[in-house]
Every structure is written in structure tokens, then in C-alpha cells.
Design a protein around this motif. Structure first.
Motif, short mmCIF file in Angstrom:
data_model
loop_
_atom_site.label_atom_id
_atom_site.label_comp_id
_atom_site.label_asym_id
_atom_site.label_seq_id
_atom_site.Cartn_x
_atom_site.Cartn_y
_atom_site.Cartn_z
N CYS A 1 -45.22 53.94 7.61
CA CYS A 1 -45.86 53.55 8.86
C CYS A 1 -46.11 52.05 8.86
N HIS A 2 -45.66 51.39 9.93
CA HIS A 2 -45.81 49.93 10.08
C HIS A 2 -45.54 49.59 11.54
N VAL A 3 -45.56 48.32 11.91
CA VAL A 3 -45.42 47.98 13.33
C VAL A 3 -44.06 48.37 13.90
N TYR A 4 -43.03 48.49 13.07
CA TYR A 4 -41.72 48.92 13.56
C TYR A 4 -41.57 50.44 13.60
N LEU A 5 -42.51 51.16 12.96
CA LEU A 5 -42.52 52.63 12.96
C LEU A 5 -43.98 53.03 13.03
N ASN A 6 -44.56 52.99 14.24
CA ASN A 6 -46.03 53.09 14.30
C ASN A 6 -46.57 54.52 14.25
N GLN A 7 -45.67 55.52 14.25
CA GLN A 7 -46.07 56.92 14.03
C GLN A 7 -47.17 57.38 14.98
N SER A 8 -47.16 56.90 16.23
CA SER A 8 -48.27 57.23 17.14
C SER A 8 -48.37 58.74 17.40
N LYS A 9 -47.23 59.43 17.51
CA LYS A 9 -47.29 60.89 17.77
C LYS A 9 -47.80 61.64 16.54
N MET A 10 -47.31 61.23 15.37
CA MET A 10 -47.78 61.87 14.14
C MET A 10 -49.27 61.60 13.93
N LEU A 11 -49.71 60.39 14.25
CA LEU A 11 -51.13 60.04 14.10
C LEU A 11 -51.99 60.90 15.02
N ARG B 1 -54.05 45.03 9.36
CA ARG B 1 -55.21 45.20 10.25
C ARG B 1 -54.87 46.13 11.41
N TYR B 2 -53.66 45.98 11.95
CA TYR B 2 -53.18 46.82 13.06
C TYR B 2 -53.27 48.30 12.67
N LEU B 3 -52.85 48.62 11.46
CA LEU B 3 -52.90 50.02 11.01
C LEU B 3 -54.33 50.50 10.80
N LEU B 4 -55.15 49.66 10.15
CA LEU B 4 -56.55 50.04 9.88
C LEU B 4 -57.31 50.33 11.17
N GLN B 5 -57.08 49.49 12.19
CA GLN B 5 -57.83 49.68 13.45
C GLN B 5 -57.42 50.95 14.19
N ARG B 6 -56.31 51.53 13.79
CA ARG B 6 -55.88 52.79 14.40
C ARG B 6 -56.38 54.00 13.61
N GLY B 7 -57.19 53.73 12.57
CA GLY B 7 -57.76 54.83 11.79
C GLY B 7 -56.83 55.35 10.71
N ILE B 8 -55.90 54.49 10.28
CA ILE B 8 -54.93 54.88 9.25
C ILE B 8 -55.38 54.34 7.89
N VAL B 9 -55.18 55.13 6.84
CA VAL B 9 -55.43 54.66 5.47
C VAL B 9 -54.20 53.88 5.03
N VAL B 10 -54.40 52.69 4.51
CA VAL B 10 -53.30 51.74 4.30
C VAL B 10 -53.07 51.46 2.81
N LEU B 11 -51.81 51.56 2.39
CA LEU B 11 -51.43 51.19 1.03
C LEU B 11 -50.70 49.84 1.07
N ALA B 12 -51.09 48.94 0.18
CA ALA B 12 -50.42 47.63 0.11
C ALA B 12 -50.09 47.34 -1.34
N ARG B 13 -48.87 46.88 -1.58
CA ARG B 13 -48.45 46.60 -2.95
C ARG B 13 -48.16 45.12 -3.12
N SER B 14 -48.59 44.55 -4.24
CA SER B 14 -48.23 43.17 -4.55
C SER B 14 -48.42 42.93 -6.05
N PHE B 15 -47.62 42.01 -6.60
CA PHE B 15 -47.79 41.61 -8.00
C PHE B 15 -48.27 40.16 -8.06
N ASN B 16 -48.57 39.62 -6.90
CA ASN B 16 -48.97 38.22 -6.79
C ASN B 16 -50.50 38.15 -6.67
N GLU B 17 -51.15 37.50 -7.62
CA GLU B 17 -52.63 37.48 -7.65
C GLU B 17 -53.21 36.98 -6.33
N LYS B 18 -52.63 35.90 -5.80
CA LYS B 18 -53.14 35.32 -4.55
C LYS B 18 -53.06 36.34 -3.40
#
Length: 297
Positions: A167-177, A232-249
Motif C-alpha cells: 500500500c502506497h500512493v500508487y496503490l492506495n488500497q481504498s476499497k480494501m481499506l 503521513r498520507y497512509l497514517l492519516q487514513r488509519g493505516i498501520v505503516v511499515l518503513a524500512r531503512s538501514f540509514n541512521e539519518k
């Protein structure tokens, strides 16, 4: 507001932190980097860690979590740890053994959430919850029809608490949500920033989500990064969000997603970016009767 206090109630009475840390490791990244990144994430305020048997990194994630428990940064109950049942363990008698292997690798007594990685029946998962090995059970990559089959099953003991989907801005899953909300099932989003080019299953010709001109213009407007606006777009729609990074910043930066809000007009603009584009097409499931992505949603 910190992510620690931002949680979503699950339908079984437990709570899931709305921002989670993804733990898949690209082939070119040494697994030791994941130990480091996981510790940085805990120090930055992440409390939700999304893992899986398939990822082959549960030793490393478990090691990082245990070291942060040992040094007093967190307690086990502060951490929300998810693992997933892979498709080779779908036979009911194998389900518990897969979870037990995951727990042994991570050296944890229980998982907070155990998810079916790709569609299959739920009964054997219910036994894992009864045994106290999993606090909650959920599903991943299920379409509406497959969810209905579970929910309408006679003798269903525990409703899945979540459906984890791309789920992201190109696949916003509005019907599934909308569907999941109507059934009191949390939607958990992966590939939230599109997908990195290092994933073997990603079409290299697919557009780079974070280069989207509309997203970039909005990031400038809010003085944020395109990634933070996308999360933020996903969070404001009531979605639990996973984010991955190996960069400390960037790991620390992702926590800033709680420090601003998008207007309803800008939310509508971002809705307009939807193009039903999947980075994870599930091609390895082609021809399988349970392929989840052949339905509209």
C-alpha cells in the motif's frame, strides 16, 4: 506526539503501534547491518518490528531486540514483534513448528502477531494463539474474497486482527481499506515508499515513487521529505505503516512523521496519484488457485 503512544486497537483487545520497522534485507546488505539498524530504530523510538520466517533474519532482529532489553532501553512488553508463516508450512501439523523455529531463532517466548504470509486457512494459527505462542493472529496479501471465506467460516474462533498488504500512493488500497474497516480488521501497509531496485521481484521499469513530481512538490510545501509525506498520507487514513531503512539519518527522520499533518485538500490530491501499481506482483504465485492479486481487491 511520539510513535510510542500512537497505537491502533486490534479486534482481540491488543494494540499495534502505527509505525513499524521493516526487516527485509537486500542481498547486497550484510545481515550485521540489520542488527545495527534495529538498535538505531529502537533508540529512535520504534517499538514495532515486522519480521518473517522467509526473510532469514530473525536471529539478527532478535539479537538486536534482546540487547536493547538487556541494556534497559526497553522491556519485552514494550516491543511489538511480528513474524509470518511461510507457504511451505501450510499443512496444519507444520504451522506450530514454523512459529517455534521463528521463536527459537529470535530467542523470544512469544510473538505479538503471527501472520499468514500468503493465503491459506486459519485454523492451525488459532492453536498457536491458544498455546500462548502468539498474542494475535492475522493475514497478509489476502484479497476481499479470501478474507470473506475466513470470516464466514463456521466455527471461526479468532478473527484475523490485520491484513498486511502492499500500500502506497500508487496503490492506495481504498476499497480494501474500507472493507477492512467495516470488519474491524487493521490494514498494515508494506512497500510504503514504493520498492527499492535491489528487490529481485521488482520490475526495473516501474516508476520510482519518491521521484513523483506531485509528491515532491508537496514535500517542499510542508518542508518535509517525499518519504515523510508518503508515510503521513497512509497514517492519516488509519493505516498501520511499515518503513524500512538501514540509514541512521533516515531511520530517525521517519519518526518525524508524527510532527506534521496534511490538509484534507492535500490528502485528496494524493488520492489522485493512485494508479493500481504493484511493485510486488506475486508472479511466483501465477497459476495458483489462491493467487491473491487476480481479483480487483
Amino acid at each position: 506526539m511520539s510513535s510510542v503512544s500512537q497505537r491502533v486497537a486490534l479486534n482481540d483487545g491488543h494494540f499495534i503501534p502505527v509505525l513499524g520497522f521493516g526487516t527485509t534485507v537486500p542481498q547486497k546488505v550484510p545481515k550485521s547491518e540489520l542488527i545495527k539498524a534495529t538498535k538505531i530504530a529502537i533508540d529512535a523510538g520504534f517499538r514495532h518490528f515486522d519480521s518473517a520466517y522467509l526473510y532469514e533474519i530473525e536471529e539478527e532482529v532478535g539479537q538486536a531486540i534482546r540487547s536493547k532489553i538487556a541494556d534497559g532501553t526497553v522491556k519485552r512488553e514494550d516491543i511489538f514483534y511480528t513474524s509470518k508463516l511461510w507457504s511451505t508450512f501450510h499443512r496444519p501439523e507444520l504451522v506450530r513448528s514454523c512459529l517455534e523455529m521463528s521463536l527459537k531463532k529470535a530467542q523470544l517466548d512469544y510473538v505479538d502477531l503471527y501472520i499468514i504470509h500468503f493465503p491459506m486457512p486459519l485454523q492451525a494459527m488459532e492453536k498457536c494463539k491458544d498455546a500462548g505462542l502468539a498474542k494475535s493472529i492475522g493475514v497478509s496479501n489476502f484479497n476481499r474474497r479470501q478474507l470473506e471465506m475466513i470470516l464466514n467460516k463456521p466455527g471461526l474462533k479468532y478473527k484475523p486482527v490485520c491484513n498486511q498488504v502492499e500500500c502506497h500512493v500508487y496503490l492506495n488500497q481504498s476499497k480494501m481499506l474500507d472493507y477492512c474497516k467495516s470488519k474491524d480488521i487493521a490494514l498494515v501497509a508494506y512497500c510504503t515508499l514504493g520498492s527499492s531496485r535491489d528487490a529481485v521481484w521488482v520490475d526495473q521499469k516501474s516508476p520510482v515513487l519518491l521521484d513523483d513530481p506531485v509528491l515532491c512538490a508537496m514535500a517542499k510545501k510542508y518542508k518535509q521529505t517525499p518519504a515523510l509525506v508518503a508515510l503521513r498520507y497512509l497514517l492519516q487514513r488509519g493505516i498501520v505503516v511499515l518503513a524500512r531503512s538501514f540509514n541512521e539519518k533516515r531511520i530517525k527522520e521517519n519518526m518525524q512523521v508524527f510532527e506534521f499533518q496534511l490538509t484534507s485538500e492535500d490528502m485528496k490530491v494524493l488520492d489522485g496519484l493512485n494508479r493500481n501499481l504493484r511493485y510486488n506482483s506475486g508472479d511466483f504465485f501465477n497459476g495458483h488457485p489462491n493467487h491473491p492479486f487476480t481479483d480487483e481487491y
